[in-house]
Design a protein around this motif. Structure first.
Motif, PDB file in Angstrom:
ATOM      1  N   SER B  76       0.824  -1.211   0.000  1.00 47.49           N
ATOM      2  CA  SER B  76       0.000   0.000   0.000  1.00 47.49           C
ATOM      3  C   SER B  76       0.855   1.257   0.000  1.00 47.49           C
ATOM      4  O   SER B  76       0.371   2.335  -0.326  1.00 47.49           O
ATOM      5  N   VAL B 101      -7.433   6.755  -2.004  1.00 46.91           N
ATOM      6  CA  VAL B 101      -8.590   6.033  -1.458  1.00 46.91           C
ATOM      7  C   VAL B 101      -9.502   6.971  -0.677  1.00 46.91           C
ATOM      8  O   VAL B 101     -10.725   6.965  -0.840  1.00 46.91           O
ATOM      9  N   ILE B 270     -14.426  -2.070  -2.438  1.00 49.07           N
ATOM     10  CA  ILE B 270     -13.028  -2.348  -2.811  1.00 49.07           C
ATOM     11  C   ILE B 270     -12.973  -3.196  -4.072  1.00 49.07           C
ATOM     12  O   ILE B 270     -12.153  -2.964  -4.968  1.00 49.07           O
ATOM     13  N   ALA B 271     -13.863  -4.172  -4.150  1.00 52.97           N
ATOM     14  CA  ALA B 271     -13.818  -5.101  -5.276  1.00 52.97           C
ATOM     15  C   ALA B 271     -14.084  -4.393  -6.600  1.00 52.97           C
ATOM     16  O   ALA B 271     -13.582  -4.823  -7.639  1.00 52.97           O
ATOM     17  N   PHE B 273     -13.338  -1.222  -7.260  1.00 53.63           N
ATOM     18  CA  PHE B 273     -12.436  -0.095  -7.515  1.00 53.63           C
ATOM     19  C   PHE B 273     -12.029  -0.112  -8.990  1.00 53.63           C
ATOM     20  O   PHE B 273     -11.710  -1.169  -9.528  1.00 53.63           O
ATOM     21  N   TRP B 283      -3.990  -1.944  -7.820  1.00 49.99           N
ATOM     22  CA  TRP B 283      -3.528  -2.678  -6.640  1.00 49.99           C
ATOM     23  C   TRP B 283      -3.173  -1.753  -5.485  1.00 49.99           C
ATOM     24  O   TRP B 283      -3.448  -2.061  -4.327  1.00 49.99           O
ATOM     25  N   ILE B 286      -6.235  -0.539  -3.689  1.00 52.13           N
ATOM     26  CA  ILE B 286      -6.912  -1.702  -3.085  1.00 52.13           C
ATOM     27  C   ILE B 286      -6.204  -2.094  -1.792  1.00 52.13           C
ATOM     28  O   ILE B 286      -6.829  -2.324  -0.756  1.00 52.13           O
ATOM     29  N   SER B 290      -7.661  -1.950   1.928  1.00 55.09           N
ATOM     30  CA  SER B 290      -7.702  -3.163   2.751  1.00 55.09           C
ATOM     31  C   SER B 290      -7.076  -2.908   4.115  1.00 55.09           C
ATOM     32  O   SER B 290      -7.604  -3.313   5.151  1.00 55.09           O
TER      33      SER B 290
END
Lengths: 341, 319
Positions: B76, B101, B270-271, B273, B283, B286, B290
């Motif tokens: 991240s 995010v 999130i899924a 995005f 990634w 995400i 997470s």
């Protein structure tokens, strides 16, 4: 403060009858002990009076007022449980105050009552503790204190001493006896299987067997004039000697009962019965001799002080006159005890 | 013939897997037992060795459990091609992903939805379960055992089996595309477990305490709230936490029962995005998302872990 009457009280769990018609009157301010072997229904009877179980049929009266369907908390009773049953998350003070708080008592009155009860039992220094920080004896005091705080008219004890060790048991027994003297107008009902507790505490004892009352009376009455073979055998330690067969027939009964302290060791000429010593127990103050008289069980003879009797020695016994209990084939006593000889 | 060979090979592989698994776990187990048996005091070489082995086992378990999360944190903090280079130590500290995010309104909204749904689910499940378990544990009634088994049987069905039925129900209730549809379905799915755990706990509470409360004039409601709830605290925290985690992580229902962007919960958000192009999977964001949604759970567990005081009931009876 309450006179308790049970009229033909029956309790059945499904098809199984546990209490089979009990008639009993417990007088105001009396200390009544329910005693009996396990499974005799003594605890159930107490729980019926408490209202923790519902009565299947019959009446329960407090001062003439029918209590069958009155809520436990409205009956004016307090109960001390065998396992103390303190609320683990509340301090001693909160434990004692809980019932009154629910009843909506004022803060001052509540405080005064809790502190008075705590002083009575000498637990005022423990009020801020949690139950898990107390010893077994202290917990039992708190449980009693919680009951006192409720200012009940009837006090119920369900085997309160059976979780304590022997020394503590005697001390707490004294404590309860003292409590009874201090709270003269409160009726107390006490359940135990220990006949020593029953004998020492009770004003009157109620012997139960198999859901029925066998005998009600003062400890002395029960000891000296048992109403039947069962009570004779249950009250007193060591157990009353029961002699059957030809010796009993000689006295005109089916079973002859004689307590161990009513048998004297005498010389051969004076002796009525004879036998061999098969076992001896020396308790320091007393000696128990187990004498085999050719009966199914040895006869126990209690002799104060030291007795020099060798194992296997032959001894002669004489029952004290007027101390024999005669029972017929149904276990009922035959009145007018016959003097020996 | 080919299928047979295939099956045979699968069997062989399974056997090898089993053998390796056993060969790996058995020494571990032995090390734990041996260390426990020897105790802290043992200063002999053998004792030190087994204590070392014990900590090695603990370390390995922690590693297996924590590594994925650690790697998510690492990822991240990386952007661009750095994301696709394998590295086990932090190489960059770039908060761009987090900024990305947190500036997506849909994500922030989804976090809010998730908190709301999970919290209400926990509250509803606990209230229903505490009252139900009191009845199941303490009230004698006909068919109690059968009822308990039925409750357990509810959890037998996989989510996908009840999905369409539940969808119809939610539509009929008019809850479609509202948080309440999720609250309803999550509560249904956590209740069997919650009720069972609490019933077991409740059954173990000494009956005398309840009877003492009855003598003190407590109604069933007072008994539950003032006497039992404080004693059930550890069980409530545990089951509540599990219900929360379940509701927080759930994906399938959340995907099916909500449609608009402002009703979605975090897993779905999130899924879906989207990156700069259709081909790009974002990634970095995400991973950042997470991490952000996992941290509250970890904090919750750590906080309540301290509150779960074992042996709270000690001292109430006997002992």
């Amino acid at each position: 403060m309450a006179n308790i009457q049970l009229r033909n009280v029956v309790k059945a769990f499904g098809a199984a009858k546990v209490i089979k018609g009990v008639d009993l009157e417990i007088r105001r301010g009396e200390f009544m002990v329910f005693v009996g072997p396990s499974g005799c229904g003594k605890s159930t009877l107490l729980r019926l009076i408490a209202g923790l179980e519902t009565i299947t049929s019959g009446d329960l009266l407090f001062d003439g007022e029918r209590m069958n369907s009155v809520l436990p908390s409205k009956r004016g009773i307090a109960m001390v449980f065998q396992s103390y049953a303190l609320y683990p998350h509340m301090t001693v003070y909160e434990n004692m105050a809980f019932g009154m708080k629910l009843a909506g008592a004022s803060k001052e009155e509540l405080d005064a009552r809790v502190r008075r009860a705590a002083r009575m039992l000498q637990i005022d220094h423990l009020l801020e503790r949690l139950p898990r920080q107390l010893s077994g004896g202290q917990r039992q005091r708190v449980a009693i204190g919680r009951a006192i705080t409720r200012d009940p008219r009837v006090f119920l004890f369900d085997e309160p001493l059976s979780n304590l060790d022997a020394a503590l048991r005697v001390a707490t027994r004294l404590e309860i006896a003292k409590l009874h003297h201090e709270m003269r107008d409160v009726t107390m009902i006490y359940v135990t299987h220990d006949q020593v507790e029953a004998m020492t505490l009770a004003d009157r004892i109620c012997v139960l067997r198999d859901g029925r009352v066998e005998q009600v009376g003062t400890p002395a009455e029960l000891y000296d004039h048992p109403a039947n073979l069962f009570v004779a055998g249950f009250i007193g330690s060591p157990r009353m000697n029961f002699i059957e067969g030809p010796i009993a027939a000689e006295h005109g009964c089916a079973t002859l009962g004689v307590r161990s302290e009513h048998l004297d060791l005498v010389s051969e000429e004076e002796g009525t019965w004879t036998g061999r010593v098969v076992h001896a127990e020396d308790l320091g103050s007393d000696n128990y001799l187990f004498v085999d008289m050719g009966l199914s069980e040895p006869v126990i003879v209690r002799q104060p002080g030291k007795v020099a009797v060798a194992m296997g020695e032959q001894v002669w016994l004489r029952p004290q006159p007027g101390r024999l209990h005669r029972f017929d084939g149904n276990g009922q006593p035959i009145p007018v005890p016959m003097a020996a000889e | 013939m080919e299928t047979l060979t295939f099956l045979l090979w699968q069997l062989v592989r399974f056997a090898i897997f089993l053998a390796v698994a056993l060969a790996v776990t058995f020494p571990f187990l032995y090390a734990v037992l041996a260390a426990g048996e020897r105790g802290e005091e043992d200063r002999s070489p053998a004792g030190l060795f087994w204590r070392g082995m014990f900590w090695l086992v603990v370390g390995l378990i922690v590693l297996v459990a924590v590594f994925p999360f650690y790697y998510a944190i690492l990822s991240s903090l990386e952007t661009g091609t750095a994301l696709f280079r394998v590295n086990y130590l932090p190489e960059s500290f770039n908060l761009a992903n987090y900024r990305d995010v947190l500036t997506r309104p849909a994500f922030v909204r989804a976090v809010g939805n998730s908190v709301f749904v999970a919290t209400i689910t926990v509250i509803a499940a606990l209230i229903l379960a505490v009252t139900a378990s009191y009845a199941l544990a303490r009230v004698r009634f006909r068919g109690r055992g059968l009822l308990l088994m039925t409750i357990l049987a509810v959890s037998m069905f996989p989510q996908i089996a009840v999905l369409s039925g539940l969808y119809e129900l939610i539509n009929w209730l008019g809850l479609y595309n509202t948080p309440w549809s999720l609250i309803l379905s999550y509560t249904i799915f956590t209740l069997p477990f919650t009720v069972w755990v609490l019933t077991t706990f409740m059954r173990d509470l000494p009956i005398e305490i309840e009877e003492a409360a009855i003598m003190d004039g407590a109604s069933p409601w007072i008994i539950i709230t003032r006497v039992f709830m404080p004693l059930l605290w550890p069980a409530l925290v545990t089951t509540g936490l599990l219900a929360f985690i379940g509701a927080w992580n759930e994906f399938l229902f959340a995907l099916t029962f909500t449609i608009s962007e402002n009703q979605r919960t975090v897993p779905v958000a999130i899924a879906i995005f989207t990156g700069a192009s259709v081909q790009e999977i974002p990634w970095g964001p995400i991973m950042a998302a997470s991490v952000l949604v996992t941290v509250p759970l970890i904090v919750l567990v750590l906080v309540f872990q301290r509150k779960i005081v074992a042996g709270l009931t000690a001292g109430g009876v006997k002992g």
